[in-house]
Scaffold this motif. Sequence first.
Motif, short mmCIF file in Angstrom:
data_model
loop_
_atom_site.label_atom_id
_atom_site.label_comp_id
_atom_site.label_asym_id
_atom_site.label_seq_id
_atom_site.Cartn_x
_atom_site.Cartn_y
_atom_site.Cartn_z
N THR A 106 24.22 46.49 -41.19
CA THR A 106 25.20 46.15 -42.22
C THR A 106 24.47 46.02 -43.55
O THR A 106 23.24 46.16 -43.60
N ARG A 107 25.22 45.77 -44.62
CA ARG A 107 24.62 45.61 -45.94
C ARG A 107 25.00 44.24 -46.49
O ARG A 107 26.15 43.80 -46.35
N ALA A 108 24.01 43.58 -47.11
CA ALA A 108 24.24 42.23 -47.64
C ALA A 108 23.17 41.90 -48.67
O ALA A 108 22.10 42.52 -48.71
N VAL B 113 21.16 45.19 -49.63
CA VAL B 113 20.25 46.03 -48.85
C VAL B 113 20.74 46.10 -47.41
O VAL B 113 21.63 45.35 -47.00
N THR B 114 20.15 47.00 -46.67
CA THR B 114 20.52 47.17 -45.26
C THR B 114 19.84 46.11 -44.40
O THR B 114 18.62 45.93 -44.48
N VAL B 115 20.62 45.42 -43.58
CA VAL B 115 20.12 44.41 -42.64
C VAL B 115 20.44 44.91 -41.23
O VAL B 115 21.61 45.12 -40.90
N SER B 116 19.41 45.10 -40.41
CA SER B 116 19.58 45.71 -39.09
C SER B 116 18.96 44.84 -38.02
O SER B 116 17.99 44.13 -38.26
N SER B 117 19.54 44.92 -36.81
CA SER B 117 18.97 44.27 -35.64
C SER B 117 18.43 45.34 -34.70
O SER B 117 19.10 46.35 -34.48
N PHE B 118 17.21 45.13 -34.16
CA PHE B 118 16.53 46.09 -33.30
C PHE B 118 16.22 45.43 -31.96
O PHE B 118 16.04 44.22 -31.86
N SER C 69 14.99 43.72 -42.49
CA SER C 69 15.56 44.26 -43.73
C SER C 69 14.41 44.61 -44.65
O SER C 69 13.49 43.81 -44.84
N VAL C 70 14.45 45.82 -45.18
CA VAL C 70 13.37 46.32 -46.03
C VAL C 70 13.92 46.49 -47.44
O VAL C 70 14.94 47.16 -47.64
N GLY C 71 13.26 45.86 -48.41
CA GLY C 71 13.62 46.00 -49.81
C GLY C 71 12.49 46.66 -50.57
O GLY C 71 11.41 46.08 -50.72
#
Length: 363
Positions: free
Chosen positions: A15-17, A38-43, A55-57
Amino acid sequence: MFPHHREREQPVFSTRAHVFQIDPTTKRNWIPASKHAVTVSSFYDSNRNVYRIISVGGTKAIINCTITPSMTFTKTSQKFGQWADSRANTVYGLGFATEQQLHQFSENFKEVKDAARLAREKSQDKELANTALTIAAPQFSQDISEELQSPPAACVNGPEDKQFRSQSADITLSSEKERIKKMLSEGSVCDMNLDAELFILQDSNSKLVAALHGANANVEQWKKQLAAYQEETERLRDQVAELEAREGHGPSDMLKDELSKSLEELEALLKAKDEEIDILQSKKAEYHEMERERDQAIHRLRETEMHNSELERRIQNSEQNLNNSLEERDCMDSEIQRAIEILDIKIFDLNDLRQSLVKLINK
């Protein structure tokens, strides 16, 4: 032992936040970790059986949090939520554009936390089952050789001396295991960063492709509209010229003004459409730049996979050496035990002989 083939982390949710972190000084105010959403992801890491939120900025990771069963995601408003990470000694906050995005992230966080709890329980059961296993270090064979070359008197107290040397070998083995784990962790961190970067680029690429398809369709539609407007303009101009030729400067002046005004509106509309076409052309250039960055990320990912393959090969060699050392240690243990038994028999015989000599002397 270690697996021979390791799979990369798989994305579970994205998602994005807007990302925030708690002020380490006041523990009350929020500090923005990103200038925009930015994109926030769960792996999910199937090898280590753990879940992470990443999340990578720009060029650095602003969120790299391993989910544990003790974590809790709290909704503090309709579009904002937070959770604490004790390992990083911070609190993360996420601001969403809609309440639905906040609800989706909260549900995913709960599912990942439950999965992490089940994974920890399985891992603890597995560790209890493997507590009896021991690993020998490559240096242990040299220690055994030195032990066999020592004087026989040192073997009289065999069990205590053997236990001391086993403890020393276990300490050496622990350092060897830590070194191998460190080799694996270095490849895993680099692999994770490239996976996150590739996942974000793929997400941005899919969005740009969809936008370009829509833009291309709009361009075709606008071209048709421009052609129709141009035809209408030419027709109106012909009508103006015809009316001027027939009626001179009479009532046709009003009609001429109206037609001129219509022409000006059409020209303004044409200019606006041209500007939109220029904007779409610039977006195409951005899309090509994103494709180039994606290709670079894929190239770096392949290099990392080659590096991981080399690490796996070295780990396999280390495993083989450890197995050989285990076998050698077992053989040495058997020989030492056999020598201790023989010495015990000899000592018993000598003691028996001593008692017989004492009896003879007493007679």
